[in-house]
Scaffold this active site. Structure first.
Site, PDB file in Angstrom:
ATOM      1  N   ARG A   1       0.875  -1.184   0.000  1.00 47.23           N
ATOM      2  CA  ARG A   1       0.000   0.000   0.000  1.00 47.23           C
ATOM      3  C   ARG A   1       0.902   1.220   0.000  1.00 47.23           C
ATOM      4  O   ARG A   1       1.674   1.437   0.936  1.00 47.23           O
ATOM      5  CB  ARG A   1      -0.912   0.004   1.225  1.00 47.23           C
ATOM      6  CG  ARG A   1      -1.641   1.313   1.403  1.00 47.23           C
ATOM      7  CD  ARG A   1      -2.709   1.277   2.478  1.00 47.23           C
ATOM      8  NE  ARG A   1      -3.905   0.594   2.004  1.00 47.23           N
ATOM      9  CZ  ARG A   1      -5.126   0.753   2.545  1.00 47.23           C
ATOM     10  NH1 ARG A   1      -5.303   1.566   3.566  1.00 47.23           N
ATOM     11  NH2 ARG A   1      -6.165   0.092   2.070  1.00 47.23           N
TER      12      ARG A   1
ATOM     13  N   HIS B   1      -7.769   0.746  -6.109  1.00 47.20           N
ATOM     14  CA  HIS B   1      -7.901  -0.069  -4.885  1.00 47.20           C
ATOM     15  C   HIS B   1      -8.571  -1.380  -5.307  1.00 47.20           C
ATOM     16  O   HIS B   1      -9.736  -1.646  -4.982  1.00 47.20           O
ATOM     17  CB  HIS B   1      -8.728   0.681  -3.842  1.00 47.20           C
ATOM     18  CG  HIS B   1      -8.660   0.097  -2.460  1.00 47.20           C
ATOM     19  ND1 HIS B   1      -7.903  -1.022  -2.142  1.00 47.20           N
ATOM     20  CD2 HIS B   1      -9.264   0.479  -1.296  1.00 47.20           C
ATOM     21  CE1 HIS B   1      -8.047  -1.292  -0.864  1.00 47.20           C
ATOM     22  NE2 HIS B   1      -8.868  -0.401  -0.329  1.00 47.20           N
TER      23      HIS B   1
ATOM     24  N   GLN C   1     -10.474  -3.845  -2.846  1.00 40.97           N
ATOM     25  CA  GLN C   1     -11.760  -3.357  -2.351  1.00 40.97           C
ATOM     26  C   GLN C   1     -12.887  -3.721  -3.316  1.00 40.97           C
ATOM     27  O   GLN C   1     -13.957  -4.189  -2.906  1.00 40.97           O
ATOM     28  CB  GLN C   1     -11.693  -1.828  -2.189  1.00 40.97           C
ATOM     29  CG  GLN C   1     -12.963  -1.218  -1.657  1.00 40.97           C
ATOM     30  CD  GLN C   1     -13.246  -1.635  -0.234  1.00 40.97           C
ATOM     31  OE1 GLN C   1     -12.393  -1.498   0.629  1.00 40.97           O
ATOM     32  NE2 GLN C   1     -14.442  -2.144   0.039  1.00 40.97           N
TER      33      GLN C   1
ATOM     34  N   ASP D   1     -17.311   6.870  -0.768  1.00 38.37           N
ATOM     35  CA  ASP D   1     -15.980   6.740  -0.169  1.00 38.37           C
ATOM     36  C   ASP D   1     -15.674   8.088   0.490  1.00 38.37           C
ATOM     37  O   ASP D   1     -16.384   9.077   0.247  1.00 38.37           O
ATOM     38  CB  ASP D   1     -14.973   6.430  -1.310  1.00 38.37           C
ATOM     39  CG  ASP D   1     -13.527   6.270  -0.834  1.00 38.37           C
ATOM     40  OD1 ASP D   1     -13.287   6.155   0.388  1.00 38.37           O
ATOM     41  OD2 ASP D   1     -12.627   6.274  -1.696  1.00 38.37           O
TER      42      ASP D   1
ATOM     43  N   CYS E   1     -16.706   1.767   1.398  1.00 41.19           N
ATOM     44  CA  CYS E   1     -15.501   0.945   1.585  1.00 41.19           C
ATOM     45  C   CYS E   1     -14.933   1.076   3.001  1.00 41.19           C
ATOM     46  O   CYS E   1     -14.176   0.210   3.426  1.00 41.19           O
ATOM     47  CB  CYS E   1     -14.446   1.312   0.546  1.00 41.19           C
ATOM     48  SG  CYS E   1     -13.984   3.051   0.567  1.00 41.19           S
TER      49      CYS E   1
ATOM     50  N   ARG F   1     -13.526  -8.489   2.371  1.00 40.64           N
ATOM     51  CA  ARG F   1     -12.128  -8.223   2.019  1.00 40.64           C
ATOM     52  C   ARG F   1     -11.293  -9.482   2.264  1.00 40.64           C
ATOM     53  O   ARG F   1     -10.444  -9.865   1.470  1.00 40.64           O
ATOM     54  CB  ARG F   1     -11.574  -7.060   2.868  1.00 40.64           C
ATOM     55  CG  ARG F   1     -12.277  -5.723   2.652  1.00 40.64           C
ATOM     56  CD  ARG F   1     -12.016  -5.184   1.263  1.00 40.64           C
ATOM     57  NE  ARG F   1     -10.599  -5.105   0.994  1.00 40.64           N
ATOM     58  CZ  ARG F   1      -9.799  -4.100   1.393  1.00 40.64           C
ATOM     59  NH1 ARG F   1     -10.303  -3.071   2.035  1.00 40.64           N
ATOM     60  NH2 ARG F   1      -8.502  -4.098   1.098  1.00 40.64           N
TER      61      ARG F   1
HETATM   62  N1   CP Z   1     -11.310   0.040   2.887  1.00 39.92           N
HETATM   63  C1   CP Z   1     -10.021  -0.025   3.261  1.00 39.92           C
HETATM   64  O1   CP Z   1      -9.110  -0.272   2.438  1.00 39.92           O
HETATM   65  O2   CP Z   1      -9.808   0.158   4.584  1.00 39.92           O
HETATM   66  P1   CP Z   1      -8.405   0.366   5.293  1.00 39.92           P
HETATM   67  O3   CP Z   1      -7.846   1.680   4.803  1.00 39.92           O
HETATM   68  O4   CP Z   1      -8.711   0.380   6.761  1.00 39.92           O
HETATM   69  O5   CP Z   1      -7.483  -0.754   4.915  1.00 39.92           O
HETATM   70  N1  NVA Z   2     -10.042   6.732  -1.275  1.00 36.57           N
HETATM   71  C1  NVA Z   2      -9.649   6.355   0.054  1.00 36.57           C
HETATM   72  C2  NVA Z   2      -9.850   4.897   0.277  1.00 36.57           C
HETATM   73  C3  NVA Z   2      -9.603   4.442   1.681  1.00 36.57           C
HETATM   74  C4  NVA Z   2      -9.795   2.965   1.840  1.00 36.57           C
HETATM   75  C5  NVA Z   2      -8.195   6.724   0.297  1.00 36.57           C
HETATM   76  O1  NVA Z   2      -7.373   6.554  -0.605  1.00 36.57           O
HETATM   77  O2  NVA Z   2      -7.876   7.216   1.384  1.00 36.57           O
END
Ligand code: CP
Ligand code: NVA
Length: 307
Positions: free
Chosen positions: A103, A130, A133, A220, A260, A288
């Site tokens: 990530r 993502h 997700q 989101d 999400c 997930r």
């Molecule tokens: N939805 C999601 O990816 O959550 P986190 O940022 O907590 O991993």
């Molecule tokens: N769009 C959001 C998703 C979090 C799971 C971000 O990138 O912070």
């Protein structure tokens, strides 16, 4: 599938296979416990340079349930955080780990890691996509609505964010309509929208208009990780795109409200709507785990020449 880097890179068949396998692994979770161990004797790394609750925990649990070990590596601990290039990090870790889940901000860093480490690499969210997700979301839609064929999905808010982009690629590959309901300044560029040739993806400035007859209302956060400096202007501009009861009332009575997570009540979604649809939203979060286990299994099979 050697890596899992984006929905864009997947075919419809691969997407459907992963969702089906995720559903099967979910149903067999108890039966498989301690018996189905395709990652036995493997150690997978998790390199995270952004915060996470769901993704980190679901991958740590998923790898362990499949018989593997995990090592969480934040950029505060790795030399990566002090400037060691991703290329060097990849060539070191690729000689030790069996796979890596990353990530970070720049998609190019994950792609470079995949190329140079030569181990299966998973995108656990970057600024572009993502993909994990959206696999879980599609699994949830399959469970709740029987499938996505011909359905109308609304993505409300920051329609050019990573989650929205993965939704766009899912709509491009699969047969459903995706309406991106957000203000002009938070819609994807014409150039980006030009990548979608299926006719399944369109934009709409008016959320109420978009919500009419929808099967799924999805949102989101308005301030994605890395966009914190823009928070106050984003909150003002995006306010008309909140999912609240008056918007839900325009959708089909059976419509799912999805998020999400993490959620900011009173911003992209009201507290009452979130709580009324908590069953779906936390099912998405649980999914997930199951969807990502499917990704891990397919990557391990490919690695062992079983695919
Ligand atoms: N939805 C999601 O990816 O959550 P986190 O940022 O907590 O991993
Ligand atoms: N769009 C959001 C998703 C979090 C799971 C971000 O990138 O912070």
């Amino acid at each position: 599938m050697q890596h899992f880097l984006s929905i864009e890179e997947l075919s419809a068949e691969q997407l459907i296979d992963l969702i089906d396998l995720g559903q099967s692994l979910k149903l067999k979770r108890k039966i498989n416990a301690g018996k189905y161990l395709p990652l036995a004797h493997q150690c997978w790394g998790l390199i995270f340079t952004k915060s996470s609750t769901r993704t980190r925990v679901s991958f740590e649990i998923g790898v362990r349930e499949l018989g593997g070990a995990v090592m969480f590596l934040s950029d505060r601990d790795l030399q990566l955080g002090r400037g060691e290039p991703i290329e060097d990090t990849a060539r070191v870790l690729g000689r030790m780990l069996h796979g890596c889940i990353i990530r970070t901000h720049d998609h190019a860093d994950i792609a470079r890691f995949a190329e140079l480490s030569e181990i299966p690499t998973i995108n656990a969210l970057d600024d572009d996509e993502h993909p994990c997700q959206i696999l879980a979301d599609l699994l949830t839609i399959k469970e709740e609505l029987g499938g996505w064929e011909g359905r109308k999905v609304i993505f409300a808010g920051d329609t050019d964010c990573n989650v929205a982009r993965s939704w766009m690629w899912a709509a491009e590959r699969l047969n459903f309509e995706l309406v991106l309901a957000g203000p002009k300044e938070f819609q994807p560029s014409a150039e980006y929208l030009g990548k979608f040739q299926s006719g399944n993806v369109r934009t709409e400035d008016d959320l109420a208009e978009a919500a009419k007859g929808a099967d799924v209302l999805y949102t989101d956060v308005w301030v994605s990780m890395g966009k914190e400096e823009e928070a106050s202007s984003r909150l003002d501009t995006l306010h008309p795109y909140q999912i609240n009861q008056s918007i839900v009332d325009l959708a089909k009575p059976s419509a799912l409200v999805m998020h999400c997570l993490p959620a900011y009540r009173g911003k992209e979604i009201t507290a009452d709507v979130l709580e009324s649809h908590a069953g779906t939203i936390f099912q998405e979060a649980e999914n997930r785990l199951h969807a990502q286990k499917a990704v891990l299994v397919r990557l391990a099979e490919e690695r062992q020449g079983l695919a």
